[in-house]
Motif scaffolding. Structure first.
Motif, PDB file in Angstrom:
ATOM      1  N   ALA A 124      34.689  42.707  29.988  1.00 45.94           N
ATOM      2  CA  ALA A 124      33.783  41.593  29.659  1.00 45.94           C
ATOM      3  C   ALA A 124      32.354  42.086  29.485  1.00 45.94           C
ATOM      4  O   ALA A 124      31.647  41.674  28.562  1.00 45.94           O
ATOM      5  N   PHE A 125      31.925  42.990  30.341  1.00 43.37           N
ATOM      6  CA  PHE A 125      30.559  43.495  30.263  1.00 43.37           C
ATOM      7  C   PHE A 125      30.335  44.291  28.983  1.00 43.37           C
ATOM      8  O   PHE A 125      29.246  44.262  28.416  1.00 43.37           O
ATOM      9  N   ARG A 126      31.346  45.004  28.526  1.00 43.20           N
ATOM     10  CA  ARG A 126      31.215  45.744  27.254  1.00 43.20           C
ATOM     11  C   ARG A 126      30.950  44.797  26.090  1.00 43.20           C
ATOM     12  O   ARG A 126      30.319  45.170  25.117  1.00 43.20           O
ATOM     13  N   ARG A 127      31.458  43.580  26.217  1.00 45.29           N
ATOM     14  CA  ARG A 127      31.225  42.549  25.185  1.00 45.29           C
ATOM     15  C   ARG A 127      29.926  41.781  25.483  1.00 45.29           C
ATOM     16  O   ARG A 127      29.653  40.774  24.842  1.00 45.29           O
ATOM     17  N   HIS A 128      29.162  42.253  26.481  1.00 46.77           N
ATOM     18  CA  HIS A 128      27.914  41.607  26.922  1.00 46.77           C
ATOM     19  C   HIS A 128      28.167  40.198  27.441  1.00 46.77           C
ATOM     20  O   HIS A 128      27.300  39.338  27.357  1.00 46.77           O
ATOM     21  N   GLU A 129      29.340  39.986  28.018  1.00 47.59           N
ATOM     22  CA  GLU A 129      29.708  38.701  28.615  1.00 47.59           C
ATOM     23  C   GLU A 129      29.612  38.849  30.142  1.00 47.59           C
ATOM     24  O   GLU A 129      30.616  38.902  30.846  1.00 47.59           O
ATOM     25  N   PHE A 130      28.377  38.934  30.623  1.00 43.23           N
ATOM     26  CA  PHE A 130      28.146  39.220  32.032  1.00 43.23           C
ATOM     27  C   PHE A 130      28.605  38.087  32.940  1.00 43.23           C
ATOM     28  O   PHE A 130      29.228  38.321  33.974  1.00 43.23           O
ATOM     29  N   GLU A 131      28.308  36.862  32.555  1.00 45.21           N
ATOM     30  CA  GLU A 131      28.746  35.731  33.369  1.00 45.21           C
ATOM     31  C   GLU A 131      30.272  35.672  33.420  1.00 45.21           C
ATOM     32  O   GLU A 131      30.854  35.494  34.502  1.00 45.21           O
ATOM     33  N   ALA A 132      30.917  35.839  32.292  1.00 42.79           N
ATOM     34  CA  ALA A 132      32.389  35.811  32.259  1.00 42.79           C
ATOM     35  C   ALA A 132      32.976  36.931  33.119  1.00 42.79           C
ATOM     36  O   ALA A 132      33.953  36.720  33.845  1.00 42.79           O
ATOM     37  N   GLY A 133      32.380  38.109  33.060  1.00 40.40           N
ATOM     38  CA  GLY A 133      32.857  39.224  33.871  1.00 40.40           C
ATOM     39  C   GLY A 133      32.717  38.950  35.358  1.00 40.40           C
ATOM     40  O   GLY A 133      33.634  39.232  36.141  1.00 40.40           O
ATOM     41  N   LEU A 134      31.576  38.397  35.743  1.00 39.74           N
ATOM     42  CA  LEU A 134      31.390  38.048  37.157  1.00 39.74           C
ATOM     43  C   LEU A 134      32.356  36.945  37.578  1.00 39.74           C
ATOM     44  O   LEU A 134      32.931  36.993  38.672  1.00 39.74           O
ATOM     45  N   ASN A 135      32.552  35.959  36.707  1.00 47.10           N
ATOM     46  CA  ASN A 135      33.496  34.883  37.022  1.00 47.10           C
ATOM     47  C   ASN A 135      34.908  35.426  37.201  1.00 47.10           C
ATOM     48  O   ASN A 135      35.627  35.008  38.111  1.00 47.10           O
ATOM     49  N   ASP A 136      35.309  36.344  36.320  1.00 44.27           N
ATOM     50  CA  ASP A 136      36.638  36.960  36.460  1.00 44.27           C
ATOM     51  C   ASP A 136      36.767  37.658  37.810  1.00 44.27           C
ATOM     52  O   ASP A 136      37.793  37.557  38.484  1.00 44.27           O
ATOM     53  N   ALA A 137      35.728  38.383  38.197  1.00 47.20           N
ATOM     54  CA  ALA A 137      35.762  39.103  39.469  1.00 47.20           C
ATOM     55  C   ALA A 137      35.790  38.136  40.650  1.00 47.20           C
ATOM     56  O   ALA A 137      36.553  38.330  41.600  1.00 47.20           O
ATOM     57  N   ILE A 138      34.976  37.095  40.586  1.00 54.37           N
ATOM     58  CA  ILE A 138      34.957  36.098  41.664  1.00 54.37           C
ATOM     59  C   ILE A 138      36.336  35.458  41.790  1.00 54.37           C
ATOM     60  O   ILE A 138      36.858  35.289  42.902  1.00 54.37           O
ATOM     61  N   ASP A 139      36.940  35.114  40.658  1.00 56.89           N
ATOM     62  CA  ASP A 139      38.275  34.504  40.688  1.00 56.89           C
ATOM     63  C   ASP A 139      39.319  35.451  41.284  1.00 56.89           C
ATOM     64  O   ASP A 139      40.178  35.030  42.064  1.00 56.89           O
ATOM     65  N   ALA A 140      39.237  36.724  40.929  1.00 52.27           N
ATOM     66  CA  ALA A 140      40.198  37.705  41.454  1.00 52.27           C
ATOM     67  C   ALA A 140      40.001  37.899  42.961  1.00 52.27           C
ATOM     68  O   ALA A 140      40.976  37.939  43.726  1.00 52.27           O
ATOM     69  N   VAL A 141      38.752  38.011  43.398  1.00 50.88           N
ATOM     70  CA  VAL A 141      38.470  38.161  44.828  1.00 50.88           C
ATOM     71  C   VAL A 141      38.877  36.889  45.567  1.00 50.88           C
ATOM     72  O   VAL A 141      39.462  36.944  46.653  1.00 50.88           O
ATOM     73  N   ASP A 142      38.603  35.740  44.973  1.00 45.56           N
ATOM     74  CA  ASP A 142      39.008  34.455  45.551  1.00 45.56           C
ATOM     75  C   ASP A 142      40.511  34.428  45.792  1.00 45.56           C
ATOM     76  O   ASP A 142      40.969  34.038  46.875  1.00 45.56           O
ATOM     77  N   ALA A 143      41.292  34.845  44.803  1.00 44.31           N
ATOM     78  CA  ALA A 143      42.757  34.840  44.938  1.00 44.31           C
ATOM     79  C   ALA A 143      43.198  35.754  46.084  1.00 44.31           C
ATOM     80  O   ALA A 143      44.091  35.391  46.863  1.00 44.31           O
ATOM     81  N   LEU A 144      42.573  36.923  46.189  1.00 46.84           N
ATOM     82  CA  LEU A 144      42.938  37.850  47.265  1.00 46.84           C
ATOM     83  C   LEU A 144      42.565  37.286  48.636  1.00 46.84           C
ATOM     84  O   LEU A 144      43.347  37.374  49.591  1.00 46.84           O
ATOM     85  N   LEU A 145      41.380  36.710  48.733  1.00 49.81           N
ATOM     86  CA  LEU A 145      40.961  36.133  50.012  1.00 49.81           C
ATOM     87  C   LEU A 145      41.811  34.919  50.377  1.00 49.81           C
ATOM     88  O   LEU A 145      42.179  34.751  51.545  1.00 49.81           O
ATOM     89  N   ALA A 146      42.137  34.075  49.402  1.00 50.57           N
ATOM     90  CA  ALA A 146      42.977  32.905  49.670  1.00 50.57           C
ATOM     91  C   ALA A 146      44.379  33.335  50.109  1.00 50.57           C
ATOM     92  O   ALA A 146      45.008  32.674  50.939  1.00 50.57           O
ATOM     93  N   GLN A 147      44.858  34.430  49.570  1.00 47.64           N
ATOM     94  CA  GLN A 147      46.181  34.939  49.937  1.00 47.64           C
ATOM     95  C   GLN A 147      46.182  35.494  51.371  1.00 47.64           C
ATOM     96  O   GLN A 147      47.097  35.228  52.142  1.00 47.64           O
ATOM     97  N   HIS A 148      45.163  36.267  51.706  1.00 46.75           N
ATOM     98  CA  HIS A 148      45.155  36.976  52.983  1.00 46.75           C
ATOM     99  C   HIS A 148      44.358  36.282  54.094  1.00 46.75           C
ATOM    100  O   HIS A 148      44.586  36.558  55.278  1.00 46.75           O
ATOM    101  N   PHE A 149      43.429  35.396  53.730  1.00 45.05           N
ATOM    102  CA  PHE A 149      42.609  34.700  54.720  1.00 45.05           C
ATOM    103  C   PHE A 149      42.479  33.213  54.364  1.00 45.05           C
ATOM    104  O   PHE A 149      41.368  32.688  54.240  1.00 45.05           O
ATOM    105  N   PRO A 150      43.604  32.520  54.201  1.00 42.87           N
ATOM    106  CA  PRO A 150      43.512  31.096  53.834  1.00 42.87           C
ATOM    107  C   PRO A 150      42.953  30.268  54.985  1.00 42.87           C
ATOM    108  O   PRO A 150      43.058  30.648  56.162  1.00 42.87           O
ATOM    109  N   LEU A 151      42.355  29.155  54.634  1.00 46.86           N
ATOM    110  CA  LEU A 151      41.892  28.227  55.656  1.00 46.86           C
ATOM    111  C   LEU A 151      43.083  27.394  56.126  1.00 46.86           C
ATOM    112  O   LEU A 151      43.947  27.028  55.327  1.00 46.86           O
ATOM    113  N   ARG A 152      43.112  27.112  57.406  1.00 49.54           N
ATOM    114  CA  ARG A 152      44.153  26.228  57.945  1.00 49.54           C
ATOM    115  C   ARG A 152      43.788  24.791  57.581  1.00 49.54           C
ATOM    116  O   ARG A 152      42.614  24.478  57.355  1.00 49.54           O
ATOM    117  N   PRO A 153      44.764  23.901  57.557  1.00 42.52           N
ATOM    118  CA  PRO A 153      44.473  22.491  57.255  1.00 42.52           C
ATOM    119  C   PRO A 153      43.370  21.955  58.177  1.00 42.52           C
ATOM    120  O   PRO A 153      43.413  22.144  59.394  1.00 42.52           O
TER     121      PRO A 153
END
Length: 168
Positions: A124-153
């Motif tokens: 994404a950054f090579r295409r100068h899409e910095f916001e999209a690249g950061l969003n992709d990374a946030i989403d990927a990190v979010d998925a990993l954290l939700a998988q391994h450290f989910p909040l209890r109800p």
């Protein structure tokens, strides 16, 4: 000569270059994405964007990774209750991306997974899409954290760190 060119490259860029890559509206959306993510898990995500390395780093030939690890400490990403903070670091002068995760999450996530996240950002950054690249990374990190450290109800993330990107 190589050292001099690197120094000039880093000194040439400044906060205006960061603002061109990520204008205020984009930064606000990145902040909102981090805040929304942290409602799904107990982890903390920090984004740090630097135009160039400080002169002291350049003089000694320090890497972007070294700076990212330093920023991980300075921004207190390591100081979360469950040791599950993640720093997404972007160095504009060298088009470098680093992800530094605390030991709690690194127990579950291998180097190849982090590399995959960085590869997606890099494309994404090579295409100068910095916001999209950061969003992709946030989403990927979010998925990993939700998988391994989910909040209890009924549990809420105490939001131990600021959600706004750190700009330097």
């Amino acid at each position: 000569m190589n050292r001099l060119m690197r120094i000039l490259k880093h000194r040439w860029l400044d906060e205006r270059d960061v603002a061109r890559a990520l204008p205020p509206e984009a930064l606000a959306r990145v902040q909102q994405r981090v805040a929304a993510s942290e409602k799904r898990h107990s982890g903390e995500i920090r984004v740090c964007v630097e135009a160039g390395l400080p002169l002291s780093y350049l003089w000694r030939g320090a890497s972007a990774r070294e700076r990212a690890v330093t920023m991980f400490g300075k921004l207190r990403v390591w100081d979360t209750e469950y040791n599950n903070g993640v720093l997404i670091y972007l160095l504009l002068a060298e088009h470098r991306i680093e992800i530094v995760a605390d030991r709690g999450l690194n127990r579950h996530v291998g180097r190849a997974q982090w590399q995959s996240v960085m590869d997606t950002m890099r494309a994404a950054f090579r295409r100068h899409e910095f916001e999209a690249g950061l969003n992709d990374a946030i989403d990927a990190v979010d998925a990993l954290l939700a998988q391994h450290f989910p909040l209890r109800p009924g549990e809420a993330n105490p939001n131990e760190l600021p959600d706004a990107p750190d700009l330097r």
